[in-house]
Scaffold this motif. Structure first.
Motif, short mmCIF file in Angstrom:
data_model
loop_
_atom_site.label_atom_id
_atom_site.label_comp_id
_atom_site.label_asym_id
_atom_site.label_seq_id
_atom_site.Cartn_x
_atom_site.Cartn_y
_atom_site.Cartn_z
N ASP A 1 35.15 21.89 43.88
CA ASP A 1 35.78 20.84 43.08
C ASP A 1 37.25 20.65 43.41
O ASP A 1 37.95 19.88 42.75
N GLY A 2 37.74 21.34 44.44
CA GLY A 2 39.14 21.21 44.84
C GLY A 2 40.07 22.21 44.20
O GLY A 2 41.27 22.25 44.53
N GLU A 3 39.56 23.05 43.30
CA GLU A 3 40.40 24.05 42.64
C GLU A 3 40.88 25.07 43.68
O GLU A 3 40.09 25.65 44.41
N PRO A 4 42.20 25.29 43.77
CA PRO A 4 42.72 26.23 44.79
C PRO A 4 42.23 27.65 44.56
O PRO A 4 42.05 28.09 43.42
N TRP A 5 42.02 28.36 45.63
CA TRP A 5 41.67 29.78 45.61
C TRP A 5 42.56 30.48 46.64
O TRP A 5 42.11 30.89 47.71
N PRO A 6 43.88 30.59 46.34
CA PRO A 6 44.86 31.07 47.32
C PRO A 6 44.89 32.60 47.40
O PRO A 6 45.77 33.27 46.87
N ILE A 7 43.92 33.16 48.09
CA ILE A 7 43.73 34.60 48.11
C ILE A 7 43.75 35.13 49.55
O ILE A 7 43.19 34.53 50.45
N ALA A 8 44.42 36.26 49.74
CA ALA A 8 44.29 37.07 50.96
C ALA A 8 44.25 38.52 50.50
O ALA A 8 44.23 38.80 49.29
N PHE A 9 44.27 39.47 51.43
CA PHE A 9 43.92 40.83 51.04
C PHE A 9 44.78 41.91 51.71
O PHE A 9 45.24 41.75 52.84
N ARG A 10 44.94 43.02 50.97
CA ARG A 10 45.50 44.25 51.52
C ARG A 10 44.36 45.16 51.95
O ARG A 10 43.22 45.01 51.49
N PHE A 11 44.65 46.12 52.80
CA PHE A 11 43.62 47.05 53.23
C PHE A 11 43.19 47.95 52.07
O PHE A 11 44.03 48.39 51.27
N PRO A 12 41.90 48.22 51.94
CA PRO A 12 41.43 49.13 50.88
C PRO A 12 42.04 50.51 51.03
O PRO A 12 42.28 50.99 52.15
N ASN A 13 42.28 51.17 49.90
CA ASN A 13 42.90 52.49 49.88
C ASN A 13 42.46 53.23 48.63
O ASN A 13 41.73 52.67 47.80
#
Length: 342
Positions: free
Chosen positions: A143-155
């Motif tokens: 629907d165009g809703e932003p999902w501005p996500i990136a990630f750090r390494f698991p720890n």
């Protein structure tokens, strides 16, 4: 493989889409690339069917022919389903071995729609920064809703937070939590989703292809970690926008709904990632941290009568797959550099 990729002609960019029973979505993704490939003449797209066991090959092949995409799109029917890394490598390996290998390789999920200018934004960014090896897009909902996500390494600490789910602890551990909210400007990041990941050719030459010991999940995390250890940085580029409907092939990563029971390969991939990159002791600490956190969460959930939105049998399945029960690497392959050349 499209002949243009293997010929002496220069193909600046190879786009790889791995399909598994999502033919209609794959065709929509290809349709969204029609104008994008024009921004970088010579770009080729290869769809790998991993094999779906339905009519995906016929359906996608027919769309490529009838829509007039044959000049830039082609289809490979894999002989067996070796997973996400294997499917991508099936298209990337021969391209790297060609007389004039592409400079860049863009991995796209079939359940994506590429917004206008997304390809150019990634290529322009990485081309101007020789130290950057991997770049990824910002995502949005259907629907165009932003999902501005990136990630750090698991720890270890992120595993504790993942199990515990307590706001004050998440704030205290904010530097280690895996999910990272991103802003409107490009930023360095540990890893980005394989749903949209553009990779410089030299990264493959330095660290090899994606690890086929992962069937699905954690393979892009591992790949970004190997790239970082080899001196390549990874960046989030929000000017490249991608619509992504998560979990269409597996039902595992659906948003706003209770997911299905986690498949065995998810646990195998998680254990492989920690064991391969950090060893048994660190993996044991990560397992113990999640168990402790999740146990406290379940107690709080019971007391506060919070709804259960976890996959079914999550705790039992996790316990069965800890290094305390399964002390070795998953039986697939031991960690090794999957070479570019055979």
């Amino acid at each position: 493989m499209n002949e243009a990729v293997q010929s002496s002609e220069k193909c600046p960019l190879l786009i790889v889409i791995v399909n598994y029973r999502t033919a209609d979505l794959t065709i929509n993704c290809l349709r969204s690339l029609v104008e994008e490939v024009k921004s970088l003449p010579g770009t080729q797209v290869v769809v790998v069917d991993n094999p779906s066991g339905d009519n995906s090959v016929e359906k996608i092949g027919r769309a490529i022919a009838t829509e007039g995409w044959e000049g830039w799109a082609s289809l490979i029917a894999a002989e067996h389903n070796g997973g996400y890394a294997s499917g991508n490598n099936l298209a990337i390996r021969p391209a790297l071995q060609s007389p004039n290998p592409p400079d860049y390789y863009w991995l796209l999920n079939p359940d994506t729609v590429v917004r206008p200018g997304a390809l150019k934004a990634l290529v322009d960014f990485i081309a101007q920064r020789p130290e950057v090896g991997i770049v990824g897009s910002s995502f949005e909902e259907a629907d165009g809703e932003p999902w501005p996500i990136a990630f750090r390494f698991p720890n270890v600490l992120s595993e504790l937070d993942s199990g515990l789910r307590l706001g004050i602890v998440t704030k205290l551990l904010s530097r280690w939590v895996v999910v990272q909210q991103m802003g409107n400007e490009p930023a360095p990041i540990d890893w980005i989703p394989g749903a949209s990941m553009l990779i410089r050719r030299e990264v493959f030459e330095a660290i090899g292809l994606m690890d086929e010991g992962y069937f699905l999940y954690f393979e892009e995390t591992d790949f970004c970690l190997q790239a970082k250890r080899a001196g390549w940085s990874c960046w989030y580029v929000p000017q490249s926008r991608i619509m992504h409907i998560a979990g269409q092939s597996t039902g595992v990563t659906v948003r706003n709904a209770r997911p299905k029971r986690l498949p065995q390969y998810w646990f195998d991939s998680r254990r492989r990632y920690f064991m391969k990159n950090h060893g048994w002791l660190y993996t044991a600490l990560a397992d113990a941290a999640w168990i402790a956190g999740y146990s406290l969460w379940r107690f709080r959930q019971l007391i506060q009568q919070k709804p259960d939105m976890d996959p079914p049998y999550l705790f039992q399945d996790f316990l069965r797959n800890t290094v305390f029960i399964k002390p070795g690497m998953p039986e697939s392959d031991q960690p090794s550099k999957l070479a570019v050349n055979p």
